[in-house]
Design an enzyme around this catalytic site. Structure first.
Site, mmCIF file in Angstrom:
data_model
loop_
_atom_site.group_PDB
_atom_site.id
_atom_site.type_symbol
_atom_site.label_atom_id
_atom_site.label_comp_id
_atom_site.label_asym_id
_atom_site.label_seq_id
_atom_site.Cartn_x
_atom_site.Cartn_y
_atom_site.Cartn_z
ATOM 1 C CB THR A 172 6.597 7.191 -59.137
ATOM 2 O OG1 THR A 172 5.183 6.849 -58.390
ATOM 3 C CG2 THR A 172 6.891 5.294 -58.311
ATOM 4 C CG PHE A 174 9.555 2.490 -60.652
ATOM 5 C CD1 PHE A 174 8.726 1.428 -60.805
ATOM 6 C CD2 PHE A 174 9.148 4.005 -61.645
ATOM 7 C CE1 PHE A 174 7.575 1.782 -61.514
ATOM 8 C CE2 PHE A 174 7.844 3.976 -61.990
ATOM 9 C CZ PHE A 174 6.813 2.827 -61.560
#
Length: 278
Positions: A172, A174
């Site tokens: 992921t 961010f």
């Protein structure tokens, strides 16, 4: 330094905050929703926010792409977090004692193998760490959770099986949001510029808008589109570029973009994560 994030303590976003700042003294502000995390900064409740923007398995975090342009905040950094989930439950219990597994919808989609292995019913909750918190608070051995390692540590749960994600390359990205923009110094190894813009749904609109990047040798590393209004005639694009918006070649390309599109908004120019070179 106080950093807001969406989710409970022990979530992947919480882990990203601790990794990015590398300082256990950083204060954290868990928020129920992305809207609350964004709003925490102008309200003076936090100095920055750590927000997931896209995932290698599930794509963009849709809510964030709509919230970012309206927030008035600036992207000042990025962090990439490899995602691995742990199957956890009450200490002394066994995974075969359970019949329900609690987690966020994305975690369920990324851990189908272990769910099928034990024949669990998937129960969706608002957050992975929140699932661990529920299991710990309710003390029901028929419930287990799919959550990060940090959640097991914080809520006193036992990890039954570690690193159970179906895709070992799941990551992921961010972004760090702040009220003031990052000002590139020229000493950064690499700078990324993020922006959004809109085009009309007419032939060659996107081609014309992007021509300036090609002719000025500016690399677009990410380009995503989504419908911006109910008429389905206006497309909004999110883009990441190599270079700062003040770099001469990028600045000229952005001038061309402004000419052929509308509502161009620079979300930030900021240091690229070292993960990009790994």
């Amino acid at each position: 330094m106080k950093v807001a994030f969406q989710g409970e303590l022990g979530s992947n976003s919480h882990t990203a905050v601790l990794q990015f700042y590398g300082d256990s003294s950083v204060e954290t502000l868990p928020c129920r929703t992305f809207e609350e995390a964004f709003a925490a900064i102008p309200k003076g409740l936090a100095d920055a926010a750590m927000i997931p923007i896209d995932n290698s398995s599930n794509g963009r975090v849709a809510d964030v792409h709509h919230l970012l342009p309206k927030s008035g905040l600036h992207i000042v950094g990025e962090h990439f977090l490899p995602i691995q989930f742990q199957l956890m439950g009450l200490k002394g219990a066994k995974p075969e004692d359970a019949d329900r597994v609690l987690s966020h919808v994305h975690a369920h989609g990324q851990c189908r193998t272990v769910t099928k292995k034990y024949g669990y019913q998937s129960v969706t909750v608002h957050d992975t760490a929140g699932a661990a918190k529920i299991v710990a608070e309710e003390g029901d051995p028929t419930q287990v959770a799919l959550a990060p390692t940090l959640a097991a540590e914080l809520y006193g749960l036992e990890i039954y099986e570690a690193d159970i994600s179906d895709n070992v390359d799941n990551t992921t990205r961010f972004v760090v949001l702040a009220p003031n923009p990052y000002e590139p110094t020229g000493k950064e190894k690499k700078v990324i510029t993020s922006l959004v813009f809109k085009t009309r749904s007419v032939p060659a609109a996107l081609y014309k808008a992007l021509t300036g990047f090609a002719t000025n040798g500016v690399n677009i590393t990410k380009l995503e589109s989504y419908i911006a209004d109910a008429s389905f005639t206006v497309a909004q694009f999110y883009a990441d570029l190599d270079g700062a918006h003040t770099d001469p070649d990028v600045a000229i390309a952005l001038q061309d973009l402004n000419y052929f599109s509308e509502h161009v908004l620079i979300l930030g120019s900021y240091p690229a994560s070292s993960f990009r070179g790994s």
